[in-house]
Scaffold this active site. Structure first.
Site, PDB file in Angstrom:
ATOM      1  N   ARG A 230       3.000   4.799 -16.444  1.00 32.17           N
ATOM      2  CA  ARG A 230       3.125   4.330 -17.816  1.00 32.17           C
ATOM      3  C   ARG A 230       4.312   4.992 -18.538  1.00 32.17           C
ATOM      4  O   ARG A 230       4.939   4.394 -19.406  1.00 32.17           O
ATOM      5  CB  ARG A 230       1.829   4.612 -18.568  1.00 32.17           C
TER       6      ARG A 230
ATOM      7  N   ARG B  93       0.829  -1.200   0.000  1.00 27.81           N
ATOM      8  CA  ARG B  93       0.000   0.000   0.000  1.00 27.81           C
ATOM      9  C   ARG B  93       0.865   1.252   0.000  1.00 27.81           C
ATOM     10  O   ARG B  93       1.944   1.274   0.591  1.00 27.81           O
ATOM     11  CB  ARG B  93      -0.903   0.022   1.229  1.00 27.81           C
TER      12      ARG B  93
ATOM     13  N   ARG C  22      -3.811   6.962  -4.060  1.00 31.12           N
ATOM     14  CA  ARG C  22      -3.424   5.717  -3.394  1.00 31.12           C
ATOM     15  C   ARG C  22      -2.977   4.699  -4.431  1.00 31.12           C
ATOM     16  O   ARG C  22      -3.529   4.634  -5.530  1.00 31.12           O
ATOM     17  CB  ARG C  22      -4.598   5.140  -2.598  1.00 31.12           C
TER      18      ARG C  22
ATOM     19  N   CYS D 174      -7.117   2.444 -12.870  1.00 30.81           N
ATOM     20  CA  CYS D 174      -7.480   3.621 -12.076  1.00 30.81           C
ATOM     21  C   CYS D 174      -8.937   3.539 -11.649  1.00 30.81           C
ATOM     22  O   CYS D 174      -9.781   2.997 -12.365  1.00 30.81           O
ATOM     23  CB  CYS D 174      -7.279   4.891 -12.882  1.00 30.81           C
TER      24      CYS D 174
ATOM     25  N   GLU E 187     -11.877   6.695  -5.206  1.00 34.84           N
ATOM     26  CA  GLU E 187     -12.068   6.289  -3.816  1.00 34.84           C
ATOM     27  C   GLU E 187     -13.531   6.471  -3.433  1.00 34.84           C
ATOM     28  O   GLU E 187     -14.235   7.316  -3.994  1.00 34.84           O
ATOM     29  CB  GLU E 187     -11.215   7.155  -2.882  1.00 34.84           C
TER      30      GLU E 187
ATOM     31  N   ARG F 146      -2.449   6.113   7.977  1.00 37.32           N
ATOM     32  CA  ARG F 146      -1.887   4.956   8.686  1.00 37.32           C
ATOM     33  C   ARG F 146      -0.628   5.379   9.435  1.00 37.32           C
ATOM     34  O   ARG F 146       0.483   5.042   9.051  1.00 37.32           O
ATOM     35  CB  ARG F 146      -1.544   3.839   7.695  1.00 37.32           C
TER      36      ARG F 146
ATOM     37  N   TYR G 143       3.563   5.933   3.084  1.00 43.37           N
ATOM     38  CA  TYR G 143       2.591   7.025   3.175  1.00 43.37           C
ATOM     39  C   TYR G 143       3.366   8.337   3.226  1.00 43.37           C
ATOM     40  O   TYR G 143       4.202   8.538   4.100  1.00 43.37           O
ATOM     41  CB  TYR G 143       1.714   6.855   4.424  1.00 43.37           C
TER      42      TYR G 143
END
Length: 125
Positions: free
Chosen positions: A63, A7, A90, A75, A78, A116, A108
């Site tokens: 890309r 992540r 993210r 893609c 959220e 987080r 992050y």
């Protein structure tokens, strides 16, 4: 060999293509460096953005990186939850690896460190 998810998240100040692309590139570079991976080990990358980022597709940044042309990218938006972090990008990098789950380093950056704090490192600021 396992497929592990790595992540990562970051934020931008403005809804501008150049800033979104730069932040996406920076985030992926940190994920790659922290986990010692190469494009050939990546099964796919899921990219999400909050609904306030409409200037470009963040996947364009990936890309355009040399050696990343064949990595499958997807893609999406959220889920728009009230009070959630704005202007956020993210990544979920799915990688083929021998590493154990606790050996994976999630990344992050910027304001996304709030998502987080238990996984965020001061070096990722």
């Amino acid at each position: 060999m396992f497929v592990r998810g790595i992540r990562g998240a970051t934020t931008v100040e403005r809804n501008e293509a150049k800033e979104i692309l730069q932040a996406t590139n920076e985030l992926l570079q940190h994920i790659v460096a922290e986990n010692g991976i190469v494009p050939e080990e990546i099964a796919c990358i899921f990219v999400t953005v909050t609904q306030d980022l409409t200037a470009t597709f963040p996947a364009q940044a990936i890309r355009s990186m040399a050696g990343w042309e064949l990595v499958p990218l997807m893609c999406s938006l959220e889920v728009p939850v009230e009070g959630s972090l704005s202007r956020c990008i993210r990544l979920m990098v799915m990688v083929n690896t021998e590493k154990k789950q606790d050996e994976i380093h999630h990344v992050y950056l910027r304001e996304a460190m709030r998502l987080r704090p238990d996984l965020s490192k001061l070096t990722n600021a």
